[in-house]
Design a protein around this motif. Structure first.
Motif, mmCIF file in Angstrom:
data_model
loop_
_atom_site.group_PDB
_atom_site.id
_atom_site.type_symbol
_atom_site.label_atom_id
_atom_site.label_comp_id
_atom_site.label_asym_id
_atom_site.label_seq_id
_atom_site.Cartn_x
_atom_site.Cartn_y
_atom_site.Cartn_z
ATOM 1 N N UNK A 175 2.276 51.819 7.223
ATOM 2 C CA UNK A 175 2.395 51.940 8.675
ATOM 3 C C UNK A 175 2.640 53.380 9.135
ATOM 4 N N UNK A 176 3.285 54.188 8.288
ATOM 5 C CA UNK A 176 3.665 55.537 8.733
ATOM 6 C C UNK A 176 3.147 56.649 7.842
ATOM 7 N N UNK A 177 3.037 56.404 6.532
ATOM 8 C CA UNK A 177 2.753 57.466 5.573
ATOM 9 C C UNK A 177 1.342 57.342 5.007
ATOM 10 N N UNK A 178 0.622 58.469 5.001
ATOM 11 C CA UNK A 178 -0.743 58.522 4.476
ATOM 12 C C UNK A 178 -0.795 59.543 3.357
ATOM 13 N N UNK A 219 10.933 60.531 -1.433
ATOM 14 C CA UNK A 219 10.654 60.623 -2.871
ATOM 15 C C UNK A 219 10.117 59.315 -3.439
ATOM 16 N N UNK A 220 10.628 58.191 -2.978
ATOM 17 C CA UNK A 220 10.205 56.907 -3.528
ATOM 18 C C UNK A 220 8.769 56.554 -3.147
ATOM 19 N N UNK A 221 8.395 56.606 -1.845
ATOM 20 C CA UNK A 221 7.016 56.242 -1.506
ATOM 21 C C UNK A 221 5.973 57.285 -1.885
ATOM 22 N N UNK A 258 5.144 67.508 -5.598
ATOM 23 C CA UNK A 258 4.446 68.792 -5.691
ATOM 24 C C UNK A 258 4.716 69.614 -4.443
ATOM 25 N N UNK A 259 5.096 70.882 -4.624
ATOM 26 C CA UNK A 259 5.329 71.807 -3.515
ATOM 27 C C UNK A 259 6.261 71.197 -2.455
ATOM 28 N N UNK A 260 7.405 70.707 -2.930
ATOM 29 C CA UNK A 260 8.315 70.028 -2.014
ATOM 30 C C UNK A 260 9.412 70.945 -1.478
ATOM 31 N N UNK A 261 9.352 72.217 -1.816
ATOM 32 C CA UNK A 261 10.273 73.206 -1.249
ATOM 33 C C UNK A 261 9.505 74.504 -1.041
#
Length: 297
Positions: A134-137, A188-190, A195-198
């Protein structure tokens, strides 16, 4: 987390039984075989050294084995766009894509709309992963050698993230808008990849000689880390499109490179002075464009 499993996936009719073992193209078969009854996939089995080891369940189908599975070629729709129908009903289930005797994709549908996809090269390597709720692609493309080609992540009304690479693993494009760095730790879970999270993680990239940066999350802090990336000093062209990089950040950028082309798109018109300064005094031989207009010497 997304697992890239290399295996052949073929129609069972392409296998040949010889001396109680199954061959594919004259070789003992190791992989997955699909047993069809009409358009319906009746059974999926795993073979090891030509021996049928029984039913195989794709990781994405855990707890979904009860869903109907079909050949994607049997799906119908108006204008070949969603929603899709099977036997005149909105399709909910599993659809496999076949290219001759090879299975090259799996997709999950709910009421005619696709929400999960994996596509593979005919040789078995993962080519595309796509997942949406519903929200994350999430949409990830891979080269045949297993390296990233493109990564798209988007959360409705929160952020947009895109990076692109050459087949050699060189980054050509970074686009980040919204609250990506704030939200990514909470997702983190979904999220299927980490990768490149900071912002500091951008120092680990390898940069192409031509780089496009866009989005309001591209700021001086991120640029500081990006300047440490391999290949950054060899940049010949960089384009900045509606970023949050300041005039000072741009001056530090050009000092770390030997630019031949610089393009700045800035709807706020806050960077006009630095663009003219670069052309007039810093890099007179560099082609400098500001809001699609080339600055003349």
């Amino acid at each position: 987390r997304l697992e890239k499993v290399l295996m052949l996936r073929v129609l069972a009719t392409s296998l040949k039984l010889e001396n109680n073992r199954y061959l594919y193209q004259e070789t003992l078969f190791n992989g997955i075989a699909f047993y069809m009854v009409g358009d319906v996939v009746e059974r999926v089995c795993q073979f090891i050294d030509g021996v049928n080891n029984g039913d195989y369940v794709f990781e994405c189908l855990a707890q979904k084995q009860s869903l109907i599975a079909i050949d994607a070629g049997a799906l119908e729709s108006e204008y070949e766009t969603e929603p899709f129908f099977f036997q005149e009903k909105l399709f909910s289930g599993i659809a496999y894509d076949f290219d001759r005797d090879r299975c090259v994709g799996i997709a999950l549908y709910q009421e005619g709309f696709e929400y999960y996809r994996e596509s593979w090269y005919t040789s078995g390597e993962l080519e595309i992963f796509r997942f949406s709720d519903d929200a994350l692609y999430q949409n990830i493309y891979y080269y045949r050698n297993g390296t990233y080609e493109k990564i798209y992540l988007q959360e409705n009304n929160c952020f947009y993230f895109k990076v692109k690479f050459t087949e050699e693993g060189l980054c050509t494009c970074v686009s980040i808008e919204g609250s990506y760095f704030d939200r990514v730790c909470e997702l983190k879970e979904p999220l299927k990849i980490s990768y490149l999270q900071s912002k500091s993680a951008f120092s680990s990239l390898k940069i192409s000689s031509r780089l496009h940066l866009s989005g309001d999350s591209i700021d001086d802090e991120l640029l500081t880390h990006l300047r440490l990336a391999i290949g950054f000093s060899n940049l010949s062209k960089i384009s900045l499109y509606q970023t949050s990089i300041s005039s000072q950040g741009i001056l530090q950028l050009i000092e770390a490179t030997n630019l031949q082309e610089l393009s700045i798109d800035d709807s706020s018109n806050k960077l006009a002075d630095v663009a003219y300064l670069i052309k007039k005094t810093k890099l007179p031989n560099c082609v400098v464009e500001y809001n699609d207009n080339e600055i003349k010497p």
